[in-house]
Scaffold this active site. Structure first.
Site, PDB file in Angstrom:
ATOM      1  N   GLY A 147       0.815  -1.213   0.000  1.00 36.23           N
ATOM      2  CA  GLY A 147       0.000   0.000   0.000  1.00 36.23           C
ATOM      3  C   GLY A 147       0.843   1.254   0.000  1.00 36.23           C
ATOM      4  O   GLY A 147       0.406   2.309   0.478  1.00 36.23           O
ATOM      5  N   SER A 202      -8.443  -0.998  12.029  1.00 34.73           N
ATOM      6  CA  SER A 202      -9.259   0.201  11.818  1.00 34.73           C
ATOM      7  C   SER A 202     -10.367   0.342  12.854  1.00 34.73           C
ATOM      8  O   SER A 202     -10.938  -0.655  13.319  1.00 34.73           O
ATOM      9  CB  SER A 202      -9.882   0.113  10.421  1.00 34.73           C
ATOM     10  N   GLU A 262     -13.186   1.059  12.127  1.00 31.39           N
ATOM     11  CA  GLU A 262     -14.376   0.456  11.509  1.00 31.39           C
ATOM     12  C   GLU A 262     -14.719  -0.885  12.145  1.00 31.39           C
ATOM     13  O   GLU A 262     -15.848  -1.355  12.051  1.00 31.39           O
ATOM     14  CB  GLU A 262     -14.152   0.267  10.008  1.00 31.39           C
ATOM     15  N   TYR A 303     -15.720  -4.442   4.622  1.00 32.81           N
ATOM     16  CA  TYR A 303     -14.399  -3.882   4.933  1.00 32.81           C
ATOM     17  C   TYR A 303     -14.068  -4.092   6.412  1.00 32.81           C
ATOM     18  O   TYR A 303     -12.994  -4.604   6.759  1.00 32.81           O
ATOM     19  CB  TYR A 303     -14.370  -2.379   4.587  1.00 32.81           C
ATOM     20  N   GLU A 354      -9.819  11.115  -3.060  1.00 32.40           N
ATOM     21  CA  GLU A 354     -10.804  12.182  -3.280  1.00 32.40           C
ATOM     22  C   GLU A 354     -12.259  11.738  -3.127  1.00 32.40           C
ATOM     23  O   GLU A 354     -13.166  12.564  -3.221  1.00 32.40           O
ATOM     24  CB  GLU A 354     -10.549  12.816  -4.654  1.00 32.40           C
ATOM     25  N   ARG A 384     -11.966  14.795   2.089  1.00 31.58           N
ATOM     26  CA  ARG A 384     -11.283  15.319   0.898  1.00 31.58           C
ATOM     27  C   ARG A 384     -12.297  15.740  -0.159  1.00 31.58           C
ATOM     28  O   ARG A 384     -12.080  16.719  -0.890  1.00 31.58           O
ATOM     29  CB  ARG A 384     -10.335  14.248   0.340  1.00 31.58           C
ATOM     30  N   ARG A 393     -25.052   4.356   2.825  1.00 31.16           N
ATOM     31  CA  ARG A 393     -24.576   2.967   2.783  1.00 31.16           C
ATOM     32  C   ARG A 393     -25.661   2.007   3.256  1.00 31.16           C
ATOM     33  O   ARG A 393     -26.534   2.408   4.030  1.00 31.16           O
ATOM     34  CB  ARG A 393     -23.326   2.848   3.670  1.00 31.16           C
TER      35      ARG A 393
HETATM   36  P1  NAP Z   1      -5.476   4.164   0.624  1.00 39.20           P
HETATM   37  O1  NAP Z   1      -5.024   5.554   0.374  1.00 39.20           O
HETATM   38  O2  NAP Z   1      -6.763   3.708   0.042  1.00 39.20           O
HETATM   39  O3  NAP Z   1      -4.307   3.186   0.134  1.00 39.20           O
HETATM   40  C1  NAP Z   1      -4.512   1.811  -0.045  1.00 39.20           C
HETATM   41  C2  NAP Z   1      -3.288   1.205  -0.683  1.00 39.20           C
HETATM   42  O4  NAP Z   1      -3.540  -0.193  -0.929  1.00 39.20           O
HETATM   43  C3  NAP Z   1      -2.910   1.812  -2.051  1.00 39.20           C
HETATM   44  O5  NAP Z   1      -1.515   1.863  -2.156  1.00 39.20           O
HETATM   45  C4  NAP Z   1      -3.478   0.798  -3.025  1.00 39.20           C
HETATM   46  O6  NAP Z   1      -2.856   0.798  -4.289  1.00 39.20           O
HETATM   47  C5  NAP Z   1      -3.146  -0.481  -2.268  1.00 39.20           C
HETATM   48  N1  NAP Z   1      -3.855  -1.621  -2.822  1.00 39.20           N
HETATM   49  C6  NAP Z   1      -5.148  -1.718  -3.187  1.00 39.20           C
HETATM   50  N2  NAP Z   1      -5.408  -2.921  -3.724  1.00 39.20           N
HETATM   51  C7  NAP Z   1      -4.234  -3.613  -3.707  1.00 39.20           C
HETATM   52  C8  NAP Z   1      -3.838  -4.889  -4.146  1.00 39.20           C
HETATM   53  N3  NAP Z   1      -4.705  -5.727  -4.733  1.00 39.20           N
HETATM   54  N4  NAP Z   1      -2.550  -5.274  -3.970  1.00 39.20           N
HETATM   55  C9  NAP Z   1      -1.660  -4.420  -3.398  1.00 39.20           C
HETATM   56  N5  NAP Z   1      -1.970  -3.189  -2.979  1.00 39.20           N
HETATM   57  C10 NAP Z   1      -3.242  -2.784  -3.125  1.00 39.20           C
HETATM   58  O7  NAP Z   1      -5.552   3.857   2.195  1.00 39.20           O
HETATM   59  P2  NAP Z   1      -4.883   4.668   3.410  1.00 39.20           P
HETATM   60  O8  NAP Z   1      -5.837   5.698   3.863  1.00 39.20           O
HETATM   61  O9  NAP Z   1      -3.484   5.023   3.065  1.00 39.20           O
HETATM   62  O10 NAP Z   1      -4.895   3.540   4.545  1.00 39.20           O
HETATM   63  C11 NAP Z   1      -3.799   2.650   4.704  1.00 39.20           C
HETATM   64  C12 NAP Z   1      -4.296   1.395   5.419  1.00 39.20           C
HETATM   65  O11 NAP Z   1      -4.823   1.761   6.694  1.00 39.20           O
HETATM   66  C13 NAP Z   1      -5.414   0.644   4.717  1.00 39.20           C
HETATM   67  O12 NAP Z   1      -5.252  -0.734   4.977  1.00 39.20           O
HETATM   68  C14 NAP Z   1      -6.670   1.148   5.397  1.00 39.20           C
HETATM   69  O13 NAP Z   1      -7.682   0.168   5.299  1.00 39.20           O
HETATM   70  C15 NAP Z   1      -6.175   1.335   6.807  1.00 39.20           C
HETATM   71  N6  NAP Z   1      -6.821   2.363   7.614  1.00 39.20           N
HETATM   72  C16 NAP Z   1      -6.957   3.617   7.140  1.00 39.20           C
HETATM   73  C17 NAP Z   1      -7.512   4.599   7.938  1.00 39.20           C
HETATM   74  C18 NAP Z   1      -7.654   6.023   7.466  1.00 39.20           C
HETATM   75  O14 NAP Z   1      -8.400   6.778   8.094  1.00 39.20           O
HETATM   76  N7  NAP Z   1      -6.961   6.448   6.439  1.00 39.20           N
HETATM   77  C19 NAP Z   1      -7.914   4.287   9.255  1.00 39.20           C
HETATM   78  C20 NAP Z   1      -7.719   2.992   9.710  1.00 39.20           C
HETATM   79  C21 NAP Z   1      -7.162   2.039   8.898  1.00 39.20           C
HETATM   80  P3  NAP Z   1      -3.349   1.817  -5.453  1.00 39.20           P
HETATM   81  O15 NAP Z   1      -2.701   3.130  -5.140  1.00 39.20           O
HETATM   82  O16 NAP Z   1      -2.860   1.184  -6.682  1.00 39.20           O
HETATM   83  O17 NAP Z   1      -4.848   1.899  -5.354  1.00 39.20           O
HETATM   84  O1  F7E Z   2     -16.916   8.258   5.340  1.00 40.88           O
HETATM   85  C1  F7E Z   2     -20.287   9.715   5.485  1.00 40.88           C
HETATM   86  C2  F7E Z   2     -20.158   8.205   5.395  1.00 40.88           C
HETATM   87  O2  F7E Z   2     -15.748   7.312   3.363  1.00 40.88           O
HETATM   88  C3  F7E Z   2     -17.033   8.918   6.579  1.00 40.88           C
HETATM   89  C4  F7E Z   2     -11.510   4.744   5.620  1.00 40.88           C
HETATM   90  O3  F7E Z   2     -10.212   5.288   5.638  1.00 40.88           O
HETATM   91  O4  F7E Z   2     -11.935   5.551   7.821  1.00 40.88           O
HETATM   92  C5  F7E Z   2     -12.413   5.585   6.500  1.00 40.88           C
HETATM   93  O5  F7E Z   2     -13.727   5.058   6.419  1.00 40.88           O
HETATM   94  C6  F7E Z   2     -18.507   9.148   6.880  1.00 40.88           C
HETATM   95  C7  F7E Z   2     -19.384   7.906   6.671  1.00 40.88           C
HETATM   96  O6  F7E Z   2     -14.654   7.215   5.655  1.00 40.88           O
HETATM   97  C8  F7E Z   2     -20.433  11.006   2.112  1.00 40.88           C
HETATM   98  O7  F7E Z   2     -21.444   7.598   5.323  1.00 40.88           O
HETATM   99  C9  F7E Z   2     -21.513  11.297   3.971  1.00 40.88           C
HETATM  100  O8  F7E Z   2     -20.264   7.794   7.739  1.00 40.88           O
HETATM  101  O9  F7E Z   2     -14.780   9.353   4.493  1.00 40.88           O
HETATM  102  P1  F7E Z   2     -15.485   8.063   4.617  1.00 40.88           P
HETATM  103  P2  F7E Z   2     -15.027   5.952   6.561  1.00 40.88           P
HETATM  104  O10 F7E Z   2     -16.160   5.188   6.016  1.00 40.88           O
HETATM  105  O11 F7E Z   2     -15.160   6.452   7.959  1.00 40.88           O
HETATM  106  C10 F7E Z   2     -11.859   4.260   8.426  1.00 40.88           C
HETATM  107  C11 F7E Z   2     -11.279   4.406   9.809  1.00 40.88           C
HETATM  108  C12 F7E Z   2     -11.156   3.273   7.582  1.00 40.88           C
HETATM  109  O12 F7E Z   2     -10.514   2.361   8.075  1.00 40.88           O
HETATM  110  C13 F7E Z   2     -11.437   3.303   6.125  1.00 40.88           C
HETATM  111  O13 F7E Z   2     -10.413   2.642   5.386  1.00 40.88           O
HETATM  112  O14 F7E Z   2     -19.007  10.121   5.973  1.00 40.88           O
HETATM  113  N1  F7E Z   2     -20.521  10.384   4.208  1.00 40.88           N
HETATM  114  N2  F7E Z   2     -21.471  11.684   2.686  1.00 40.88           N
HETATM  115  C14 F7E Z   2     -19.838  10.194   3.068  1.00 40.88           C
HETATM  116  N3  F7E Z   2     -18.767   9.410   2.805  1.00 40.88           N
HETATM  117  C15 F7E Z   2     -18.265   9.444   1.549  1.00 40.88           C
HETATM  118  N4  F7E Z   2     -17.171   8.702   1.257  1.00 40.88           N
HETATM  119  N5  F7E Z   2     -18.810  10.225   0.574  1.00 40.88           N
HETATM  120  C16 F7E Z   2     -19.906  11.028   0.793  1.00 40.88           C
HETATM  121  O15 F7E Z   2     -20.399  11.724  -0.105  1.00 40.88           O
END
Ligand code: NAP
Ligand code: F7E
Length: 343
Positions: free
Chosen positions: A7, A128, A130, A152, A189, A194, A281
């Site tokens: 990733g 996460s 989640e 997820y 995005e 974002r 969702r």
């Molecule tokens: P992200 O921006 O969506 O990055 C996901 C990464 O996984 C990208 O590099 C993507 O590659 C890669 N990937 C997707 N499918 C793959 C595959 N088949 N094989 C290898 N790599 C693959 O996520 P992030 O926000 O940096 O989060 C990093 C990790 O933390 C994830 O596991 C996410 O679930 C977890 N997490 C995130 C948050 C948060 O708030 N950001 C919170 C808790 C946990 P591409 O660039 O090619 O798509």
């Molecule tokens: O949604 C609501 C949506 O997609 C946040 C991932 O990094 O954090 C992330 O998951 C909230 C949800 O993030 C829109 O229903 C309203 O309640 O930005 P999100 P997420 O689902 O919290 C966790 C910790 C991870 O681990 C995940 O990988 O916002 N919402 N309107 C919307 N969400 C999106 N995407 N788009 C909308 O238009």
């Protein structure tokens, strides 16, 4: 020190690479093959480190266990950060099998490989918030119960549990970082923060007129991604492999985020935001609020950016991006779009 990152092209992978390179690590990363370039977040690091070999990339995929195992055996890293995932919760309802395969196979493949290595390799699993499900308004920590609400979230529970199982059964140094939402200008995005900051920049520049969102009542504990990257690394430097929560301890609704972001450009969010069923969702995580006392006390970790500061960083960045788009639009190099992105 050598680190292997799955990733690496994502938000966290990019910041983690930058962080580890600044600590003089040799960084290895897997990139999946795509028909268009997917290295935009790390291109600056690639150009800086092609000559010194400090950053090395390989084509691979979390579903290709043999390739992952070969890479680990060849590289012999000291630390592996498993950040790769299909990380979009809404998309996980549309692609549940892929999300589950990616979320589960990657972790078990890496754990199985390092179990058989003579070298003691440290493993970080991107767990996460989640996993908690967020049904009630409680403060969540390392001991709170999991009740995932999406494919997820369920896949993350498997990876979390299997990491703990390998830690307890085979003495693998497996760390679970239970990270609450963390955001930045590198955030994808189609995540809500974002999507909002990007729209605010574009609306302020006059190249977008509306922003369509889903559930405005959902509440999240939003922090700044760079702070969380340091936390991940600190967990891996601790003497014992454990589970750790990283969170700010403040929760805000999507409505709060939109209000604050529009306020930054002196606009009223209600004049621009509309809602559509499309972005709701099948099942929602209503409320997340994290208690990161353990990381604060033991690792001396604390977030440096609060909610207002995070909105400012993201909106300022996207105002500048929109100015570039505006110039392209003026020169007829792009066409005006009513809304962005479409997905
Ligand atoms: P992200 O921006 O969506 O990055 C996901 C990464 O996984 C990208 O590099 C993507 O590659 C890669 N990937 C997707 N499918 C793959 C595959 N088949 N094989 C290898 N790599 C693959 O996520 P992030 O926000 O940096 O989060 C990093 C990790 O933390 C994830 O596991 C996410 O679930 C977890 N997490 C995130 C948050 C948060 O708030 N950001 C919170 C808790 C946990 P591409 O660039 O090619 O798509
Ligand atoms: O949604 C609501 C949506 O997609 C946040 C991932 O990094 O954090 C992330 O998951 C909230 C949800 O993030 C829109 O229903 C309203 O309640 O930005 P999100 P997420 O689902 O919290 C966790 C910790 C991870 O681990 C995940 O990988 O916002 N919402 N309107 C919307 N969400 C999106 N995407 N788009 C909308 O238009």
């Amino acid at each position: 020190m050598k680190a292997l990152i799955t990733g690496i092209t994502g938000q966290d992978g990019a910041y983690l690479s930058e962080f580890l390179l600044s600590k003089n690590y040799e960084v290895h990363g897997i990139v999946r093959r795509s028909s268009s370039f997917n290295t935009g977040r790390i291109d600056h690091l690639i150009s800086k480190h092609t000559s010194d070999g400090k950053l090395q990339l390989y084509y691979s995929d979390l579903l290709d266990s043999s390739s992952i195992t070969n890479l680990i055996n060849n590289i012999q890293p000291d630390e592996i950060y498993n950040l790769g995932a299909q990380s979009h919760v809404a998309v996980s309802f549309q692609n549940p099998i892929l999300t589950t395969q990616l979320g589960t196979l990657g972790s078990i493949t890496i754990l199985e490989t390092i179990k058989h290595l003579d070298k003691k390799v440290k493993f970080y699993q991107a767990s996460s918030s989640e996993m908690f499900g967020g049904t009630s308004k409680e403060l969540l920590d390392e001991n709170s119960l999991f009740d995932p609400k999406s494919p997820y979230g369920a896949s993350k529970v498997f990876a979390h549990d299997i990491t703990k199982i390998y830690r307890e059964s085979y003495n693998v140094f497996g760390v679970n970082g239970i990270l609450f939402n963390h955001e930045s200008p590198l955030r994808g995005e189609t995540f809500v923060t974002r999507k909002i900051s990007k729209a605010v920049g574009r609306i302020a520049a006059g190249i977008q007129s509306k922003l369509t969102l889903g559930n405005l009542d959902a509440s999240r504990d939003w922090g700044y991604a760079k702070d969380y990257i340091e936390g991940m690394w600190l967990m891996m430097q601790y003497d014992y492999p454990e589970d750790w929560v990283l969170a700010t301890g403040v929760t805000k609704t999507v409505r709060d985020f939109a209000e604050e972001a529009f306020k930054y450009v002196n606009l009223n969010w209600e004049d621009y935001v509309i809602t559509s069923e499309k972005y709701f969702r099948p099942n929602e995580v209503d409320y997340l609020l994290g208690d990161s006392s353990k990381a604060r006390e033991v690792l001396n970790w604390k977030p440096s950016v609060d909610f207002k500061g995070l909105v400012k960083i993201m909106v300022e960045h996207d105002i500048n991006e929109a100015k570039k788009d505006f110039t392209l639009l003026k020169d007829n190099l792009i066409s005006p779009t009513w809304e962005y992105p479409k997905l």
